[in-house]
Write a protein that holds these residues in place. Structure first.
Motif, PDB file in Angstrom:
ATOM      1  N   SER A 268      30.027  41.953  53.056  1.00 49.00           N
ATOM      2  CA  SER A 268      29.495  40.830  52.281  1.00 49.00           C
ATOM      3  C   SER A 268      30.553  40.299  51.310  1.00 49.00           C
ATOM      4  O   SER A 268      30.622  39.102  51.056  1.00 49.00           O
ATOM      5  N   LEU A 269      31.418  41.208  50.813  1.00 55.87           N
ATOM      6  CA  LEU A 269      32.511  40.739  49.947  1.00 55.87           C
ATOM      7  C   LEU A 269      33.530  39.958  50.773  1.00 55.87           C
ATOM      8  O   LEU A 269      34.042  38.924  50.342  1.00 55.87           O
TER       9      LEU A 269
ATOM     10  N   PHE B   2      32.972  38.256  53.442  1.00 55.71           N
ATOM     11  CA  PHE B   2      32.449  36.934  53.788  1.00 55.71           C
ATOM     12  C   PHE B   2      32.512  35.988  52.588  1.00 55.71           C
ATOM     13  O   PHE B   2      32.861  34.813  52.726  1.00 55.71           O
ATOM     14  N   TYR B   3      32.195  36.499  51.419  1.00 58.28           N
ATOM     15  CA  TYR B   3      32.260  35.658  50.222  1.00 58.28           C
ATOM     16  C   TYR B   3      33.660  35.068  50.059  1.00 58.28           C
ATOM     17  O   TYR B   3      33.828  33.866  49.831  1.00 58.28           O
ATOM     18  N   LEU B   4      34.673  35.931  50.219  1.00 60.22           N
ATOM     19  CA  LEU B   4      36.058  35.465  50.061  1.00 60.22           C
ATOM     20  C   LEU B   4      36.436  34.472  51.152  1.00 60.22           C
ATOM     21  O   LEU B   4      37.108  33.473  50.899  1.00 60.22           O
TER      22      LEU B   4
ATOM     23  N   LEU C 259      39.664  32.034  52.030  1.00 59.70           N
ATOM     24  CA  LEU C 259      40.701  33.030  52.313  1.00 59.70           C
ATOM     25  C   LEU C 259      40.655  33.462  53.785  1.00 59.70           C
ATOM     26  O   LEU C 259      39.615  33.924  54.254  1.00 59.70           O
TER      27      LEU C 259
ATOM     28  N   GLU D 109      41.164  35.881  57.013  1.00 59.95           N
ATOM     29  CA  GLU D 109      40.706  37.269  57.098  1.00 59.95           C
ATOM     30  C   GLU D 109      41.658  38.279  56.451  1.00 59.95           C
ATOM     31  O   GLU D 109      41.254  39.083  55.611  1.00 59.95           O
TER      32      GLU D 109
ATOM     33  N   LEU E  29      43.153  41.152  49.337  1.00 63.33           N
ATOM     34  CA  LEU E  29      42.644  41.057  47.964  1.00 63.33           C
ATOM     35  C   LEU E  29      41.723  42.245  47.649  1.00 63.33           C
ATOM     36  O   LEU E  29      41.804  42.845  46.576  1.00 63.33           O
ATOM     37  N   LEU E  30      40.892  42.599  48.616  1.00 68.14           N
ATOM     38  CA  LEU E  30      39.976  43.722  48.399  1.00 68.14           C
ATOM     39  C   LEU E  30      40.729  45.059  48.390  1.00 68.14           C
ATOM     40  O   LEU E  30      40.377  45.976  47.646  1.00 68.14           O
TER      41      LEU E  30
ATOM     42  N   ALA F  20      42.365  45.408  45.071  1.00 70.45           N
ATOM     43  CA  ALA F  20      41.375  45.799  44.064  1.00 70.45           C
ATOM     44  C   ALA F  20      41.053  47.288  44.185  1.00 70.45           C
ATOM     45  O   ALA F  20      40.905  47.989  43.191  1.00 70.45           O
TER      46      ALA F  20
ATOM     47  N   ASP G 168      36.786  30.457  56.739  1.00 68.03           N
ATOM     48  CA  ASP G 168      37.812  29.956  55.824  1.00 68.03           C
ATOM     49  C   ASP G 168      38.286  28.568  56.237  1.00 68.03           C
ATOM     50  O   ASP G 168      38.650  27.747  55.380  1.00 68.03           O
TER      51      ASP G 168
ATOM     52  N   PHE H  96      26.080  30.512  46.767  1.00 73.26           N
ATOM     53  CA  PHE H  96      25.207  31.563  47.280  1.00 73.26           C
ATOM     54  C   PHE H  96      23.962  31.785  46.429  1.00 73.26           C
ATOM     55  O   PHE H  96      24.005  31.675  45.202  1.00 73.26           O
TER      56      PHE H  96
ATOM     57  N   GLY I  82      37.506  44.596  40.311  1.00 71.08           N
ATOM     58  CA  GLY I  82      38.947  44.763  40.522  1.00 71.08           C
ATOM     59  C   GLY I  82      39.671  43.486  40.910  1.00 71.08           C
ATOM     60  O   GLY I  82      40.889  43.472  40.988  1.00 71.08           O
TER      61      GLY I  82
ATOM     62  N   ALA J 150      44.744  28.927  48.966  1.00 71.34           N
ATOM     63  CA  ALA J 150      44.543  29.165  50.408  1.00 71.34           C
ATOM     64  C   ALA J 150      43.991  27.901  51.067  1.00 71.34           C
ATOM     65  O   ALA J 150      44.433  27.497  52.141  1.00 71.34           O
TER      66      ALA J 150
END
Ligand SMILES: Nc1ncnc2c1ncn2[C@@H]1O[C@H](COP(=O)(O)OP(=O)(O)O)[C@@H](O)[C@H]1O
Ligand SMILES: [Mg+2]
Lengths: 442, 252
Positions: A390-391, A393-395, A400, A402, A408-409, A412, B76, B87, B95, B108
């Motif tokens: 889900s994170l 997909f949000y990005l 962004l 893939e 990015l994740l 983090a 994207d 959403f 982070g 991007a």
């Protein structure tokens, strides 16, 4: 069985060991040569460790490394030029750089001059070849029951021996850079030492890098650290060896009282690496923070094996470890905490998290707590998982691609460990190494 | 003129169960559409399929965005082309500092469109300006994305992104859920400021209340995976009075 023949065979084989072949080039004679001989015998009793030895269960060097390569030749002018080129990519400002090329200190690439007061720098080679028997003995003091330490003791050729006198607060970090120049595949054997006096402080950074064309070389390194009372050491080590290389490093750290040891290690390079450290928290009211990151892909294998010995009361230790593993990579974390009976009020915690990016990726985690004191706070935790869909997909919904979203994740995820580095420019150095791994993956 | 968004007879299944049963919707640039409907009627599903969320199987129909086949594009790519979904439940990303996230995402999108990346000072200026107008404190931008944000702050963060990215299609899924009147007004003002002749908005909501603040040109009623009625803004008021019961019957 014909005893005479067997004997002959053994003698012939012994003549061809890396030790026998290198002997004339190893610094030191007399007592030093004897200590080397003993160490090599200790190594040979076991040989390269394999999976049936408990401590090496996940890192079977007999299968992964197969053999110890011959000692590398001392670097010539071309090797030094390649090393200088590699160094450019990893140079940081504001540090005192101490460079080992193919296991030999390279004064031309290092800064040995204009030392801060109360700082002394010497080469291991000079000490082994010189007459300070007590220091020589100390340098051989690492536990030779561990075969890779024994091998390193037998073969060590050079390194940096650093002493910081009582009360000295070094303003400039020391950056020890190990460079494989990219000559014929060979092995280097180094040992460095850092002694921090009482009330002193220092920052030690170690980088392992490779010059153009470096292939399946072997780094066998070791580090002896003694931290005085009320002293502080910040330590960063970054393994960015070539993708076919081996890096086996052992360290032993003694921590005095009211002292602070903060260490961060990250492996993004090398095909096979193992960092085995024994930290002896020997003085009361001290604090140790160890943070580690493995970023692995392809067939990379990286093992961090830590032993934290709490021998005295009122100390705290924290171990935070993050592994990110892609493709067929294999990350190993073994963390042992020994709390001996006198070590009341010990506060020791260990937390490891692994992120697996592919079905074939593997992360092994082996925590071991052995506690003989009754009034302590000790614990460990571990998680393993994949990137949160889900994170991701949000990005991606925010534009962004893939790999960028994953990067990015991942940043983090390892960020929590990297944040532990106190110095801004050193933190940036670690972030840079992580970024290089992520870019190479894209 | 090509419509901005054309959803034609869209059929979508999740885990073998059909949720959208042939949905049709046309949205032109400059228009604000409201989609209303009872819980479970498929509103979020529609918004997710438009944004490209994995896990949905499109078994029939098509979606065209500016005449192009949207379903063939990665999420994207859709974002870079101007599709934006605010959403219903924005995720927390510990982070990743909000500021880093905003810059990475904006650049991007610009890169995908062949545009130059924003310089850092230009970017900072722009973010400060928009954040200020939405009452988002600078301190929030340094925190992890949505980490420790209240429901209202999360929704404002969505509107902040919308204002930064300047998409041509904004889909707002239940923007009003969990917001008190003041928070709703701030968010709605942010959305209204983005109304423009080259931009369309699809405002998904369960309640008529939001439409007092974001006044739609067209209102659609969705029930059981279909649009069952469309009309002007008075349709929303009518629904407020009568409830959804009649529509649930109609689609059954
Ligand atoms: N991932 C999913 N798995 C299974 N069923 C789902 C999933 N997402 C939505 N649904 C079902 O699809 C229907 C429509 O859901 P949704 O699109 O969230 O409706 P709305 O947003 O209008 O409340 C509901 O019956 C819901 O339970
Ligand atoms: Mg919904």
């Amino acid at each position: 069985m014909n005893v005479a023949v067997a004997k002959t065979d053994r003698v012939e084989a012994a003549d061809e060991t890396p030790f026998a072949l290198a002997r004339s080039r190893l610094p030191g004679s007399g007592a030093v040569a004897d200590l080397r001989r003993e160490a090599y015998d200790a190594f040979q009793r076991i040989g390269l460790p394999h999976r049936r030895i408990e401590d090496w269960k996940y890192t079977d060097l007999r299968a992964l490394m197969r053999e110890v390569l011959p000692l590398a030749a001392a670097p010539d002018a071309e090797a030094l030029a390649r090393a200088a080129a590699a160094l450019k990519l990893h140079a940081i400002d504001g540090v005192r750089r101490l460079v080992l090329v193919d296991g030999v200190l390279a004064p031309s690439l290092s800064e040995f001059g204009d030392l801060e007061p109360k700082l002394s720098l010497r080469s291991l080679r000079d000490i082994l070849a010189g007459g300070d028997a007590a220091l020589q003995k100390e340098l051989f003091g690492l536990d030779s029951n561990n075969p890779m330490i024994a091998l390193n003791s037998a073969m060590m050729t050079d390194g940096v021996v650093i002493a910081v006198a009582d009360g000295a607060k070094l303003t400039q970090p020391l950056h020890v850079v190990h460079i494989a120049s990219g000559g014929a595949p060979a092995a280097v054997f180094t040992r460095s030492m850092l002694k921090l006096g009482n009330d002193s402080s220092a920052t030690l950074v170690e980088s392992y890098i490779a010059g153009e064309g470096a292939a399946a070389y072997q780094v066998h390194d070791s580090l002896v650290i003694a931290i005085g009372d009320r002293a502080r050491l910040d330590h960063v080590r970054l393994v960015e060896d070539g993708r076919e290389a081996f890096n086996i490093t052992s360290s032993a750290i003694d921590v005095g009282s009211h002292a602070h040891f903060n260490t961060f290690g990250m492996a993004t390079g090398a095909l096979v690496s193992r960092y085995q450290a024994v930290i002896n928290v020997a003085g009361e009211h001290s604090r140790v923070e160890t943070n580690g990151v493995n970023l692995l892909n392809g067939k990379q294998h990286a093992d961090t094996t830590l032993v934290m010995n709490h021998d005295v009361p009122h100390c705290a230790s924290r171990e935070v470890f993050r592994a990110v593993v892609d493709d067929r990579g294999h990350s190993v974390f073994q963390g042992r905490i020994n709390v001996r009976q006198p070590a009341q009020h010990t506060d020791a915690k260990m937390m490891t998290r692994a992120l697996l990016l592919s079905d074939d990726a593997e992360a092994d985690n082996k925590p071991e707590l052995e506690i003989f004191a009754d009034d302590v706070t000790c614990g460990h935790g571990a998680t393993t998982g994949a990137l949160d869909e889900s994170l991701l997909f949000y990005l991606r919904a925010r534009g962004l691609p893939e790999k960028d979203a994953q990067s990015l994740l991942i940043q983090a995820f390892v960020g929590e460990a990297i944040e532990s580095i106190a110095d801004d420019s050193l933190r940036d150095l670690a972030i840079g190494a992580a970024a290089r791994w992520l870019e190479a993956r894209a | 003129m090509t419509a901005l968004l054309e959803v034609k007879n869209l059929q979508v299944s999740v885990a073998e169960r059909e949720i959208l049963h042939g949905l049709t919707l046309t949205v032109n640039a400059g228009e604000v559409h409201a989609i209303m409907g009872p819980n479970g009627s498929g509103k979020s599903t529609l918004s997710h399929v438009i944004a490209g969320k994995p896990g949905y199987e499109v078994t029939g129909g098509e979606i065209l965005f500016k005449g192009e086949d949207l379903l063939a594009m990665a999420p994207d790519v859709r974002a870079a082309k101007g599709v934006f979904l605010a959403f219903q439940y924005p995720v927390e990303i510990p982070g990743v500092a909000t500021m880093t996230f905003l810059r990475t995402a904006l650049n991007a999108q610009r890169k995908a469109r062949g545009e130059a990346e924003f310089s850092t000072p230009d970017f900072l200026k722009k973010v400060r300006e928009v954040a200020g107008s939405l009452g988002i404190p600078q301190e929030m931008l340094r925190r992890g994305v949505n980490v420790g944000f209240s429901g209202g702050e999360k929704k404002r963060n969505e509107v902040l992104q919308m204002a930064l990215f300047q998409p041509s299609l904004c889909i707002l899924d239940e923007m009003d859920s969990g917001l008190d009147i003041d928070a709703l007004r701030i968010a709605a003002d942010g959305v209204n400021a983005l109304r423009s002749p080259d931009r369309a908005m699809v405002v998904i909501t369960h309640y008529q209340r939001l439409l007092d603040y974001i006044v739609p040109d067209v209102v659609h009623v969705m029930s059981k995976g279909k649009v069952v009625k469309s009309g002007g803004k008075e349709l929303a008021l009518e629904l407020e009075a009568t409830g959804y019961a009649q529509y649930e019957d109609k689609a059954a």
